[in-house]
Design a protein around this motif. Structure first.
Motif, PDB file in Angstrom:
ATOM      1  N   VAL A  25     -76.735 -50.800 -10.329  1.00  0.00           N
ATOM      2  CA  VAL A  25     -76.692 -49.561  -9.559  1.00  0.00           C
ATOM      3  C   VAL A  25     -75.265 -49.042  -9.411  1.00  0.00           C
ATOM      4  N   TYR A  26     -74.315 -49.943  -9.167  1.00  0.00           N
ATOM      5  CA  TYR A  26     -72.947 -49.520  -8.858  1.00  0.00           C
ATOM      6  C   TYR A  26     -71.987 -49.632 -10.042  1.00  0.00           C
ATOM      7  N   ARG A  27     -72.489 -49.758 -11.263  1.00  0.00           N
ATOM      8  CA  ARG A  27     -71.596 -49.982 -12.418  1.00  0.00           C
ATOM      9  C   ARG A  27     -70.626 -48.824 -12.638  1.00  0.00           C
ATOM     10  N   ARG A  28     -71.033 -47.582 -12.326  1.00  0.00           N
ATOM     11  CA  ARG A  28     -70.117 -46.449 -12.535  1.00  0.00           C
ATOM     12  C   ARG A  28     -69.052 -46.345 -11.456  1.00  0.00           C
ATOM     13  N   GLN A  29     -69.228 -47.067 -10.348  1.00  0.00           N
ATOM     14  CA  GLN A  29     -68.245 -47.035  -9.269  1.00  0.00           C
ATOM     15  C   GLN A  29     -67.345 -48.262  -9.283  1.00  0.00           C
ATOM     16  N   THR A  30     -67.483 -49.099 -10.285  1.00  0.00           N
ATOM     17  CA  THR A  30     -66.690 -50.321 -10.354  1.00  0.00           C
ATOM     18  C   THR A  30     -65.285 -50.001 -10.835  1.00  0.00           C
ATOM     19  N   LEU A  31     -64.308 -50.565 -10.164  1.00  0.00           N
ATOM     20  CA  LEU A  31     -62.914 -50.376 -10.534  1.00  0.00           C
ATOM     21  C   LEU A  31     -62.511 -51.461 -11.513  1.00  0.00           C
ATOM     22  N   GLY A  32     -61.945 -51.066 -12.636  1.00  0.00           N
ATOM     23  CA  GLY A  32     -61.420 -52.033 -13.596  1.00  0.00           C
ATOM     24  C   GLY A  32     -60.032 -52.459 -13.129  1.00  0.00           C
ATOM     25  N   PRO A  33     -59.864 -53.693 -12.668  1.00  0.00           N
ATOM     26  CA  PRO A  33     -58.582 -54.082 -12.076  1.00  0.00           C
ATOM     27  C   PRO A  33     -57.420 -54.027 -13.058  1.00  0.00           C
ATOM     28  N   GLU A  48     -44.630 -50.283  -7.954  1.00  0.00           N
ATOM     29  CA  GLU A  48     -44.468 -51.726  -8.044  1.00  0.00           C
ATOM     30  C   GLU A  48     -45.832 -52.368  -7.869  1.00  0.00           C
ATOM     31  N   THR A  49     -46.182 -53.242  -8.791  1.00  0.00           N
ATOM     32  CA  THR A  49     -47.469 -53.935  -8.710  1.00  0.00           C
ATOM     33  C   THR A  49     -47.229 -55.426  -8.793  1.00  0.00           C
ATOM     34  N   PRO A  50     -48.109 -56.198  -8.165  1.00  0.00           N
ATOM     35  CA  PRO A  50     -47.945 -57.657  -8.243  1.00  0.00           C
ATOM     36  C   PRO A  50     -48.266 -58.136  -9.650  1.00  0.00           C
ATOM     37  N   THR A  51     -47.840 -59.343  -9.926  1.00  0.00           N
ATOM     38  CA  THR A  51     -48.191 -59.908 -11.217  1.00  0.00           C
ATOM     39  C   THR A  51     -49.683 -60.173 -11.245  1.00  0.00           C
ATOM     40  N   ALA A  52     -50.238 -60.118 -12.407  1.00  0.00           N
ATOM     41  CA  ALA A  52     -51.673 -60.319 -12.554  1.00  0.00           C
ATOM     42  C   ALA A  52     -51.908 -61.190 -13.776  1.00  0.00           C
ATOM     43  N   PRO A  53     -53.000 -61.937 -13.775  1.00  0.00           N
ATOM     44  CA  PRO A  53     -53.292 -62.706 -14.992  1.00  0.00           C
ATOM     45  C   PRO A  53     -53.596 -61.778 -16.152  1.00  0.00           C
ATOM     46  N   PRO A  54     -53.385 -62.224 -17.363  1.00  0.00           N
ATOM     47  CA  PRO A  54     -53.657 -61.350 -18.505  1.00  0.00           C
ATOM     48  C   PRO A  54     -55.149 -61.032 -18.608  1.00  0.00           C
ATOM     49  N   ALA A  55     -55.442 -59.866 -19.128  1.00  0.00           N
ATOM     50  CA  ALA A  55     -56.834 -59.461 -19.297  1.00  0.00           C
ATOM     51  C   ALA A  55     -57.450 -60.281 -20.412  1.00  0.00           C
ATOM     52  N   ASN A  56     -58.699 -60.688 -20.188  1.00  0.00           N
ATOM     53  CA  ASN A  56     -59.414 -61.413 -21.248  1.00  0.00           C
ATOM     54  C   ASN A  56     -59.878 -60.396 -22.284  1.00  0.00           C
ATOM     55  N   GLU A  67     -57.142 -52.082 -15.770  1.00  0.00           N
ATOM     56  CA  GLU A  67     -56.834 -50.673 -16.074  1.00  0.00           C
ATOM     57  C   GLU A  67     -56.103 -50.021 -14.901  1.00  0.00           C
ATOM     58  N   ALA A  68     -56.542 -50.306 -13.675  1.00  0.00           N
ATOM     59  CA  ALA A  68     -55.886 -49.743 -12.492  1.00  0.00           C
ATOM     60  C   ALA A  68     -54.456 -50.267 -12.374  1.00  0.00           C
ATOM     61  N   ASN A  69     -54.265 -51.551 -12.625  1.00  0.00           N
ATOM     62  CA  ASN A  69     -52.930 -52.136 -12.568  1.00  0.00           C
ATOM     63  C   ASN A  69     -52.016 -51.485 -13.604  1.00  0.00           C
TER      64      ASN A  69
END
Length: 172
Positions: free
Chosen positions: A142-150, A163-171, A152-154
């Motif tokens: 139901v909510y797939r179109r409202q999901t934020l891709g972390p 400034e953004t925090p470090t994040a693990p690499p995308a799989n 892509e947003a980063n």
């Protein structure tokens, strides 16, 4: 021959269904492993200014290095944590906290409005059958179109110069 093919397809489908990835909103655990929430981080230890004048022990009471989420929330919202009940840090009334948090206005029926809007949104997303042969994650459907891709947003925030925090690499 057709029966064998049907059983093969059913077996492969069951095997693939078992490999699904559980989403973040599914927080139940069937594991008998350790509970990482039993151990809480504490505030740093500090030496008292005068060892001759120490506070009296409070058996069963709070410790100076214990976390106090209520007082932290009051401080973050601009309140005075010292106004809380000193025995446990729990206010006798959360009125001041609620007043500070809602200082810019909050409708009294927020929960009812959000529940009604959510029910209408799910209704308009299509009629999903109640029959399930395999476990289906209706929430994600139901909510797939409202999901934020972390990731892509980063990346978008970094491109914008924030400034953004470090994040693990995308799989990938």
């Amino acid at each position: 021959m057709r029966t064998r093919l049907a059983f093969t397809i059913l077996g492969v489908s069951l095997a693939l269904a078992g490999c699904s990835n559980k989403p973040l909103h599914e927080i139940r655990s069937n594991s008998a492993g350790p509970d990482e929430f039993l151990v809480l981080p504490v505030k740093p230890l500090t030496a008292p200014q005068d060892y001759d004048v120490l506070p009296a022990p409070t058996p069963g009471g709070s410790n100076l290095v214990d976390q106090n989420p209520t007082a932290d929330a009051v401080a973050a919202l601009g309140g005075r944590p010292a106004a809380l009940d000193p025995s446990g840090g729990v206010p006798s009334s959360d009125g001041a906290l609620v007043t500070t948090a809602s200082r810019y206005g909050v409708p009294a029926n927020t929960r009812q409005v959000v529940a009604a809007e959510d029910a209408e949104f799910r209704r308009t997303q299509g009629r999903l059958s109640g029959f399930k042969l395999f476990p289906v994650d209706r929430y994600s459907q139901v909510y797939r179109r409202q999901t934020l891709g972390p990731f892509e947003a980063n990346a978008a925030f970094r491109r914008a110069g924030a400034e953004t925090p470090t994040a693990p690499p995308a799989n990938e």
